[in-house]
Design a protein around this motif. Sequence first.
Motif, PDB file in Angstrom:
ATOM      1  N   LYS A   9     -29.219 -15.633 -51.488  1.00  0.00           N
ATOM      2  CA  LYS A   9     -28.577 -16.915 -51.207  1.00  0.00           C
ATOM      3  C   LYS A   9     -28.341 -17.090 -49.715  1.00  0.00           C
ATOM      4  CE  LYS A   9     -25.243 -18.278 -53.937  1.00  0.00           C
ATOM      5  NZ  LYS A   9     -23.995 -18.223 -54.732  1.00  0.00           N
ATOM      6  N   ARG A  10     -27.924 -16.018 -49.059  1.00  0.00           N
ATOM      7  CA  ARG A  10     -27.691 -16.076 -47.615  1.00  0.00           C
ATOM      8  C   ARG A  10     -29.006 -16.273 -46.861  1.00  0.00           C
ATOM      9  NH1 ARG A  10     -24.929 -17.540 -43.193  1.00  0.00           N
ATOM     10  NH2 ARG A  10     -25.336 -16.124 -41.435  1.00  0.00           N
ATOM     11  N   GLN A  17     -30.109 -19.773 -47.205  1.00  0.00           N
ATOM     12  CA  GLN A  17     -29.226 -20.649 -46.431  1.00  0.00           C
ATOM     13  C   GLN A  17     -29.642 -20.665 -44.960  1.00  0.00           C
ATOM     14  OE1 GLN A  17     -25.163 -19.319 -46.375  1.00  0.00           O
ATOM     15  NE2 GLN A  17     -24.475 -20.956 -45.028  1.00  0.00           N
ATOM     16  N   TYR A  73     -26.291 -11.585 -41.064  1.00  0.00           N
ATOM     17  CA  TYR A  73     -24.846 -11.801 -41.101  1.00  0.00           C
ATOM     18  C   TYR A  73     -24.155 -11.560 -39.742  1.00  0.00           C
ATOM     19  CZ  TYR A  73     -25.201 -11.681 -46.228  1.00  0.00           C
ATOM     20  OH  TYR A  73     -25.522 -11.943 -47.538  1.00  0.00           O
TER      21      TYR A  73
END
Length: 583
Positions: free
Chosen positions: A102-103, A106, A417
Motif C-alpha cells: 500500500k505504501r 501510494q 519510509y
Amino acid sequence: MGDPELVQFGAITVIVLIILFYGGTFFVSTRIAKKRENADGYMTAGNKIGFGISAASMTATWIWASSMYASATSGYTYGISGPIHYGLWGALMILFIYPFGKRIRQVAPRAHTLAEVMFARHGRSSQLMLAGSNVVGSVISLMSNFIAGGALVALLSPFTFLQGVFAVAGGVLLYTLWSGFRASVLTDVMQVMAMLGAVAVIVPAIFLAADFPTAFTAGADNLTAQQSSFFSSEAFLHQGAPYIAAVLAYAIGNQTIAQRLFAVRQDLIKKTFITATVGYGAMVIGVGMLGVLALYLGLEPMGGDPNNLIPQMAASYLPAALLVLFFVMVIGALSSTADSDLSALSSIVMADIYGQNVAGKERANPKVMILAGRLTMILATAIAVTLASFQMNILDLLVFVGALWGALVFPVIASFYWEKVTNRAFTTAVIAALAVFIPVRFGWVPMTGVTGLISDVLAVIGVGVVLGLMAFGFFGARVAKIVGVAATLITAPFAIGSLHDYATLSASLIAYAVSTIVCAAMSWRSKQRFDFSVIKHRVGDFDPSDDALPSPGPPARAALAPDAALPHPDDDPDQQPAPAGAR
C-alpha cells in the motif's frame, strides 16, 4: 515396504495433454491481443486489474510447481511439521506484503518495477542492484519450474527429462510472448482454478489409495524422533526459520510480486493479498503432506532425487483418469509462475535497462521497448533450459535465492519510509551484506572461536530485524522497535554459541543484520530530506494510450519542473540540496 508399480502415459497421451493445455492458453492470449500493443499494458496491464483476476493471479504466481515439490521434499526430510513450516510461513509472507505494498503504490502509483522506483528515489546503482538481483532470482525460478516440468514428464511418460523441459519451456514462451503480463494474468485464472480443484481431489485420493491411516501406523518406525514431532526443532532451524527470512525477502524484492502489486487496482490491494494467503496456505500444505506420506511408506525417491517425490506418488497410487488431472495441476502450477518470471524479466529490461538507462524516459520508443521485452523472454527461456539440465535441488535453490535477497530488504523498505536514506547508504549496505553472506553460506570461513561468536551475534540481531520489519508493516515504528529489541534479547541466550552450526539460517540472518546496520548508520548521519511526492512525477507511463488510467502527474520530470527544482539523487545524494517541498 516395497515401492508400488508406476503408472505411465503413452507418448500420444502426453503430447495431446500438452497441446490442449498450452494450445488453450495460447488461444486466450490471442483473444486479448491488440493491433497496436501498448508498452505499459505489456508490463502492468494499465494498473487497473480487478479483485477476482488479481487475487487468482497472485495465488497462481505464489503457488508454483516448485512450491509443491519443495513442500513435499520438506515433508519427506523433516516429517510432519515440514509442510507446515513451508506452507504456513509462505502464506503469512503474502499477508505481510500488503501493508508495504500500500505504501509503495501510494508513493509510485504507476510504476512498473521496484527497481524503477529505486532509480527515482536514489539513482542508477540502487536501481541496477535491485534489477540485477531480480534477473538472477527470476532466471533461477524459471529454471526450477522447468526442472519440475521435466521431472513430471520423465516420470509419467516415455519421454526424457530434457524433452519434458523443452516442451514446457516452449509452451510457456508461446503464450506469454504474445501479450506479456496481460497473458500471464488472464491465464492465471484458468490455471489456479485447475490447481485448486485438482488438489481437492488428488491429495485425498492418494491418501486413500495408500491405505491411510493404516500406513501412518505401520510406517511409524520409518521416522526419527524429530520427524515424528510436530514441534521439531530440526525442522524449524533447518526449514522453518530460514524460510521465514527467505520469503520476506521474496515478498519485498521479487519483481513477479511487485508486478502484480503495480497492476492491481490500488483500493483492492488488501483483499487481493488476504485471499491469496488463504489459497496458497491450503494448497501447498496439502500437497506437502504427500511427502510425509512417502516418508511413512518408506518410499525412496526415484534416482535419489527428491524432486521426483510428488509425480512418483501420483504415478504410484492414482488411476489413469486422476493422473491426467494431476498432470494438468502440476503443469498449471509451473506455467503460472514461469510466465510470471518471463513477464518480470521483460519488464526489467523494458523499464529499467532500456527505458531508464539506454534511451532515457523522455526518449524511450514504446515499439523498441516491446521488442526488447519479447527478445528478453526468448533469451531467458534459453538460459533457464540450459541451467535446468543440471537438475539442482529446488528447495536449496529457493532458500538460497531468498536469503540472497535478504540483503536488500531493509534498504528497500527504509527507502519508502525514511527520507534520510541515501543512494550511497543503500548500495554500501547491500554490498557489505552480500560480502558477509556468501562466505558464511558456503562455509568459506571457519565458524570457530571469535568468528563463530561474531556470526552468532550478527545472526541474533538479524532475528530482531526480521521480526521488527514484520511488526513495522502492520503496527508502525514504535511497536517494531519494541518487537525487534525484545526478539534479539530473548533469542541471544539460546542462539549465541550454536546458531552458526546452521549455515543457511545464520547466513540469511546475517545478511539482514549487516544491511540494516550499515544502511541505518550511514543514513542517520545524512543531511538528505527526500520529498517522496516527487517520485510519482518521475515514474509513470512510457506509452500513454486511451485504455490507460489517467496519470497522477506528468509522466516525465522535465514536464514538471527544471532539474534544478527536482534534483535526481543519482551520484552523491549526501551533497545534494533537498528538493522543493521536502520536510
